[in-house]
Design an enzyme around this catalytic site. Structure first.
Site, PDB file in Angstrom:
ATOM      1  CD  GLU A 197      -4.318   3.319   1.982  1.00 31.29           C
ATOM      2  OE1 GLU A 197      -3.829   3.465   3.107  1.00 31.29           O
ATOM      3  OE2 GLU A 197      -5.546   3.310   1.804  1.00 31.29           O
ATOM      4  CG  ASP A 218      -9.926   9.347  -6.558  1.00 36.66           C
ATOM      5  OD1 ASP A 218      -9.670   8.647  -5.563  1.00 36.66           O
ATOM      6  OD2 ASP A 218     -11.028   9.888  -6.760  1.00 36.66           O
ATOM      7  CG  ASN A 274      -6.502  10.986  -0.241  1.00 42.43           C
ATOM      8  OD1 ASN A 274      -6.341  11.310  -1.410  1.00 42.43           O
ATOM      9  ND2 ASN A 274      -6.959   9.796   0.103  1.00 42.43           N
ATOM     10  CG  ASP A 284      -0.290   0.146   2.521  1.00 43.27           C
ATOM     11  OD1 ASP A 284      -0.994   0.110   3.546  1.00 43.27           O
ATOM     12  OD2 ASP A 284       0.965   0.321   2.573  1.00 43.27           O
TER      13      ASP A 284
END
Length: 602
Positions: A511, A484, A475, A467
């Site tokens: 993620e 995204d 974010n 991840d």
């Protein structure tokens, strides 16, 4: 005395002295620093728990395509995670009124009978109707800690009092770009000091609900189209097979030319023609569409004929099967207008027989004798009638053939559309809509199949879980849209590394991604993991909230020879533990769960 206890004893004895010195120097004391450390630790634990809760709810939303399951799960989880007494879903109507969807509400015990809220209550807010969704149309939330101190209008406060609402937080639900409804959290018993993290959580959940609604609507549309296409296809196939079995299809032009030639040849007459009515003229207009005539007589082909008397008086008789047999037009008692039409085509004697297309009068089979009168025998009349009947059947077959060809083309188009719809359904079920790599559902199916295969073959199976490091900070700093885009880039890059057809890269959730490597041992899996990590580092995606200033990955690797006494979940657990250890090593790190003595080829 245990030597390891000596530093602890010394620190305890010296703490008062160190605290006094720290106060004299204006520095924080040990007690103050420990309290601050404890407070920060609790805050981090709360943030971590909150994020895990968010991902748990989002994973549950994405794991289902059934709207009722999605909403029931969402409202229940949201209600309990926020610690409120009710979570409801409000849906807008076309006039920007709306109603609460009782089937999707979750209420804590004791408040489920509070007012009428949640019983599909229609609540038409005049402000929302006038402003077509108001603040929610601009993707804004509405948070009120206490309705009596929030400065609400009198009518608004009275409506809230009617349902015993004391505090609330609401967030819009969008499907594509259209405002669909509102996700609302309510507190009945007391005011509520809404935390920023709680409102953010509510907003994230409402956004995921919008995506789930969009996906469910698309799936429903595709399923409906696929059902309709399947039904149409089955009906058309039955029709095509039935017609092919009981009808002999004929080409219309060939049918016409064969008929007129055979009739003129058999009867030795001067002209045989096929006259077709313009059906829109009520049998008053028409033309000859096929003809076989001796060269010495004028052709009647494609000449327009107008006969109002026929449409008004005679068409109905031909419709019921009557025929006309004339030996001499001048001795048949015809009207002058009728004789003029016959003379135009040099007709002296004739047989006229109706041609039917099903139950409708399509036209006339015309046998003409032009030079002189003629006595038509019964056998000739019977022959013409039989031939006309066969022509009518063949005519209907010809029309059915044309219809069948058209239906076959429509069927082909329907089957193509059905295949396209099925492909879309399959992609929808297997691919993650954002990253366009296989989703969690397909990951589970693929891993289960490979596990069973490698149990039989007794070969290695490796799993890489990875991840994005500090993705929440990414974010928060760059925004969810940039987040995204980051996920898309990483998925695309990792996909270029995982090249073998037998391997699978999938988005596991949030993620986190997973790579399944069949017939691959520890060394091969480590090579792939290092290639993925290096490739992501080489992208150089900026991440200003980390020490390395770029986006990095942490990876966990697990390798097993599958056994009937174990399940794929054990492999997932080992890879997940390895990923956790990689995080503990400081991130941007690959960690393998165990040492393997023998490797499979990669």
């Amino acid at each position: 005395m245990n030597n390891r206890k000596i530093p602890y004893i010394l620190a305890t004895l010296c703490r008062p002295i160190i605290n006094k010195i720290s106060k004299l120097l204006g520095l924080p004391t040990i007690d103050y620093l420990q309290a601050q450390l404890h407070q920060k630790t609790e805050q981090l634990e709360q943030i971590s728990a909150h994020q895990k809760a968010i991902y748990r709810v989002i994973s549950k939303i994405r794991a289902s395509l059934d709207l009722e399951t999605i909403f029931r799960t969402t409202t229940k989880e949201t209600c309990r995670l926020l610690g409120v007494e009710r979570v409801s879903v409000y849906r807008f109507s076309e006039d920007w009124g709306g109603q609460f969807l009782g089937d999707f509400e979750f209420t804590e015990p004791g408040w489920d009978n509070c007012g009428k809220l949640g019983k599909n209550t229609i609540w038409n807010d005049s402000y929302l109707q006038k402003h077509q969704g108001g603040r929610y149309r601009h993707n804004e939330t509405f948070v009120v800690e206490d309705i009596y101190t929030a400065g609400l209008s009198q009518c608004h406060a009275e409506i809230l009092e009617q349902f015993q609402i004391r505090a609330f937080a609401t967030a819009p639900i969008f499907v594509k770009q259209k405002l669909w409804g509102i996700l609302a959290a309510y507190q009945h018993s007391r005011p509520n000091n809404w935390q920023i993290s709680e409102v953010k959580f509510l907003t994230q959940v409402s956004a995921q609900l919008g995506m789930a609604l969009q996906q469910a609507e698309q799936l429903a549309e595709l399923e409906q189209k696929a059902k309709s296409l399947r039904e149409t296809g089955q009906q058309q196939i039955i029709l095509l097979n039935l017609i092919s079995a009981i009808r002999e299809s004929l080409d219309f032009d060939t049918l016409c030319q064969t008929t007129i030639k055979e009739v003129r040849k058999t009867l030795q007459c001067d002209r045989v023609g096929l006259f077709r009515f313009d059906l829109d003229s009520n049998y008053c207009y028409g033309e000859f569409v096929a003809e076989s005539v001796l060269p010495i007589y004028d052709s009647a082909l494609l000449k327009k004929v107008k006969d109002y008397c026929f449409g008004e008086k005679y068409a109905i008789h031909y419709q019921h099967g009557s025929i006309q047999v004339l030996t001499d037009i001048y001795n048949a008692g015809l009207k002058d207008c009728h004789i003029q039409v016959l003379e135009e085509f040099q007709i002296r004697a004739q047989i006229i027989v109706p041609l039917m297309n099903g139950s409708k009068l399509w036209g006339l089979l015309c046998i003409h004798q032009c030079e002189n009168t003629r006595e038509w025998s019964k056998n000739e009349i019977r022959f013409v009638k039989q031939l006309a009947a066969q022509f009518s059947i063949a005519l209907q077959n010809s029309h059915l053939l044309a219809q069948t060809r058209s239906q076959a083309e429509e069927l082909s188009q329907a089957l193509d559309a059905l295949q396209e719809a099925n492909d879309k359904l399959e992609n929808l079920a297997r691919l993650d809509s954002l990253t366009q790599v296989p989703n969690r559902r397909y990951f589970d199916e693929f891993l289960d199949l490979e596990w069973k295969r490698l149990v039989r073959e007794k070969q290695y199976l490796s799993l890489i879980m990875f991840d994005i490091d500090h993705f929440k900070l990414y974010n928060d700093f760059y925004g969810h849209q940039a987040g995204d885009q980051c996920l898309v880039k990483i998925a695309k890059t990792a996909k270029e590394i995982v090249k073998r057809p037998v391997d699978l890269l999938a988005r596991y959730g949030g993620e986190e991604f997973a790579v399944i490597l069949p017939n691959t041992g520890q060394s091969g899996a480590c090579v792939v993991a290092e290639q993925i990590k290096s490739a992501i580092n080489n992208l150089g995606i900026p991440h200003g909230r980390t020490e390395k200033q770029i986006v990095t990955l942490s990876l966990g690797i697990a390798t097993q020879i599958p056994s009937v006494y174990q399940t794929p979940q054990k492999l997932i657990l080992e890879a997940d533990q390895a990923l956790y250890q990689a995080k503990q090593q400081g991130r941007d790190y690959c960690m393998h769960f165990r040492t393997i003595e023998k490797d499979a080829d990669y």
